[in-house]
Structures are given as structure tokens and as C-alpha cells.
Write an enzyme that holds these catalytic residues in place. Structure first.
Site, PDB file in Angstrom:
ATOM      1  N   ASP A 123     -15.729  -3.551  -8.394  1.00 26.95           N
ATOM      2  CA  ASP A 123     -17.084  -3.359  -8.594  1.00 26.95           C
ATOM      3  C   ASP A 123     -17.465  -2.586  -9.833  1.00 26.95           C
ATOM      4  OD1 ASP A 123     -15.506  -1.060  -7.322  1.00 26.95           O
ATOM      5  OD2 ASP A 123     -17.289   0.256  -7.546  1.00 26.95           O
ATOM      6  N   GLU A 176       0.947  -1.284   0.045  1.00 20.32           N
ATOM      7  CA  GLU A 176       0.031   0.052   0.019  1.00 20.32           C
ATOM      8  C   GLU A 176       0.805   1.208  -0.020  1.00 20.32           C
ATOM      9  OE1 GLU A 176      -3.366   0.879  -0.274  1.00 20.32           O
ATOM     10  OE2 GLU A 176      -2.415   2.880   0.103  1.00 20.32           O
ATOM     11  N   THR A 226     -13.248  -7.474   1.118  1.00 19.21           N
ATOM     12  CA  THR A 226     -12.559  -6.371   1.512  1.00 19.21           C
ATOM     13  C   THR A 226     -13.277  -5.208   2.089  1.00 19.21           C
ATOM     14  OG1 THR A 226     -12.673  -4.835  -0.577  1.00 19.21           O
ATOM     15  CG2 THR A 226     -10.999  -7.099  -0.657  1.00 19.21           C
ATOM     16  N   TYR A 266     -13.581  -2.337   0.673  1.00 13.85           N
ATOM     17  CA  TYR A 266     -14.378  -1.801  -0.166  1.00 13.85           C
ATOM     18  C   TYR A 266     -15.437  -2.680  -0.831  1.00 13.85           C
ATOM     19  CZ  TYR A 266     -12.093   2.802  -1.341  1.00 13.85           C
ATOM     20  OH  TYR A 266     -11.641   3.876  -1.349  1.00 13.85           O
ATOM     21  N   GLU A 267     -15.171  -3.900  -0.889  1.00 15.32           N
ATOM     22  CA  GLU A 267     -16.423  -4.866  -1.014  1.00 15.32           C
ATOM     23  C   GLU A 267     -17.429  -4.927  -0.081  1.00 15.32           C
ATOM     24  OE1 GLU A 267     -14.396  -8.533  -1.734  1.00 15.32           O
ATOM     25  OE2 GLU A 267     -16.559  -9.873  -2.355  1.00 15.32           O
ATOM     26  N   ASP A 323      -7.942   1.233  -8.044  1.00 19.24           N
ATOM     27  CA  ASP A 323      -8.322   2.473  -8.501  1.00 19.24           C
ATOM     28  C   ASP A 323      -8.691   2.439 -10.047  1.00 19.24           C
ATOM     29  OD1 ASP A 323      -8.129   3.775  -5.879  1.00 19.24           O
ATOM     30  OD2 ASP A 323      -5.821   4.403  -6.252  1.00 19.24           O
ATOM     31  N   LYS A 351     -10.255   8.044 -16.883  1.00 23.47           N
ATOM     32  CA  LYS A 351      -9.800   8.741 -17.828  1.00 23.47           C
ATOM     33  C   LYS A 351      -8.771   8.000 -18.822  1.00 23.47           C
ATOM     34  CE  LYS A 351     -10.698  13.332 -16.187  1.00 23.47           C
ATOM     35  NZ  LYS A 351     -10.255  14.161 -15.153  1.00 23.47           N
TER      36      LYS A 351
END
Ligand code: SAM
Length: 214
Positions: A155, A70, A192, A194-195, A119, A123
Site C-alpha cells: 500500500d 515469519e 492478505t 493487510y491488503e 515493512d 527512514k
């Protein structure tokens, strides 16, 4: 991810050299011998965030060595708390940028790379920063052995489609593709942070495994 300034994070990381490996380039080619002191395979998670996945996997799979990578101190310090709480010898953390992987691991030193909710860099001009961009796959291929695989969860449908194309263009073998992981038959999923957040909002989770064919 919103980052909170945590000026004390550097000192806390430095106070746990048994978990947070301070000078990882010194262990290049010798992670099993010097750091884990066993011959078990090494799996890394790139972009480990707050560490729930990597510590959960380490607890569930004691014969695998895990390294969470990280880039932000203010984030990895929470992963450190989870690793301390887990109290298992098979999880280590590195506060480095994934761009430096080749300076840290020797060819064939790892078995698997996990990418979870990376991430998306939506763009087009930022596509090279996506952790499934070809240049990253080249690095993962170099440092993994003949069983080398990337296991990917997100996701983000666009990042998933981009990644499937990137894996495929790199001649990887795609396996266990799920367009809705939590409604699939996949067993042993470790969530996780985020999950948990996204799935509790009803969002579907995409997952696939991609094997290098060298
Ligand atoms: N994997 C965690 C999860 O699913 O809860 C965190 C997901 S978060 C969206 C992505 C994480 O990857 C962030 O903590 C970010 O700082 C980290 N990250 C992004 N690019 C990175 C890089 N090049 N090297 C190391 N970490 C990176």
C-alpha cells in the site's frame, strides 16, 4: 504491527512439526524430497504475517508448494491456525528471519518469492532492512531457479517506487505493474490481512512482478 505477548506460542508451534518446520537448515537442498515429497515448484512468502495469503494460495494451487516465513512467533502462530484449518499438504511455515535464507535454501531450489506489505522502513538510514533492498534481491536470485521471480504488493507508494528502482537497478525484468490492483484486470488475487484492511479504507494497492535475468 502491534505484537501481543503469547508465551504459549513456542509450544504450539512445536506441537505441529508437520507444518512448522523446526530445523529448516537440515532440509537445505532437499525441500522437495524431504518435506514436500513431490517435484512441484516451491514458492515462498517472506513476512507472511498471519498467513491468509500463503494458505489461500496453497488451497487455490495444489500443484505448487508454499512456504510462509515469519520472524515473530506471536504472529506465525495465527498463520499456523489458518494452515491447520486449510488442511492442505502443500503449505509449510518457518519461524525464521529472512536474513537467514541462504542457510535454509540451496541455489535454484525455489521458483518464486512473494513479498506482501513488507515493512516500509521509511527512514533512509534503515533502507538496507527493506526486503527489496539489493542485498535481499541477491539472496532471492541465488535461491531461485531460471524462472525466478519476485511478486510484490504494497500500500506504500514510497516503498513501491523504491522497490521498482531496486528491481530495475538489479537488471530485473518488470512485468504486470499495477498502480491500483483492485481496479485492474488482474485475476486470481488472494488478499492478505493487510491488503483487506488497507483496501477497505479506500487505499490503493500497488503490485508488480520482477523476473531475474541471471
Ligand atoms: N504479509 C502480511 C500481510 O500482508 O498481511 C504481513 C505484513 S506485515 C506489515 C510484515 C510482516 O513481515 C510482519 O509480520 C513482520 O514480522 C514480517 N517480517 C518483517 N521482516 C521480516 C524478516 N526479516 N524475516 C521474516 N519476517 C519478517
Amino acid at each position: 504491527m502491534r505484537l501481543r505477548n503469547k508465551p504459549w506460542a513456542a509450544e504450539k508451534l512445536a506441537n505441529h512439526p508437520d507444518i512448522v518446520i523446526a530445523n529448516p537448515t537440515a532440509s537445505k537442498g532437499k525441500w522437495k524430497e524431504l518435506i514436500f515429497k513431490n517435484e512441484n515448484p516451491i514458492h515462498i512468502e517472506v513476512g507472511t504475517g498471519k498467513g491468509q495469503f500463503v494458505t489461500g494460495m496453497a488451497k487455490a494451487n495444489p500443484t505448487v508448494n508454499y512456504i510462509g516465513i515469519e520472524v515473530y512467533k506471536s504472529v506465525i502462530v495465527t498463520a499456523l491456525d489458518k494452515a491447520i484449518l486449510a488442511d492442505v499438504p502443500n503449505v509449510k511455515l518457518l519461524n525464521v528471519d529472512a536474513a537467514d535464507l541462504l542457510t535454509i535454501f540451496a541455489p535454484n531450489e525455489l521458483e518464486r518469492v512473494y513479498l506482501n506489505f513488507s515493512d516500509p522502513w521509511p527512514k533512509q538510514r534503515h533502507a538496507k532492512r527493506r526486503l527489496t533492498y539489493r542485498s535481499f534481491l541477491e539472496m532471492y536470485n541465488e535461491i531461485t531457479d531460471e524462472k525466478g521471480e519476485v511478486h510484490f504488493k504494497t500500500d506504500n507508494q514510497h516503498l513501491f517506487e523504491f522497490s521498482l528502482e531496486s528491481f530495475s537497478a538489479y537488471n530485473m525484468l518488470l512485468k504486470n505493474i499495477s498502480l491500483d490492483l483492485h481496479k485492474s484486470t488482474f485475476e486470481g488475487n488472494i488478499m492478505t490481512e493487510y491488503e483487506e484492511k488497507f483496501s477497505s479504507q479506500g487505499m490503493r494497492i500497488y503490485r508488480c512482478e520482477a523476473a531475474f535475468r541471471n
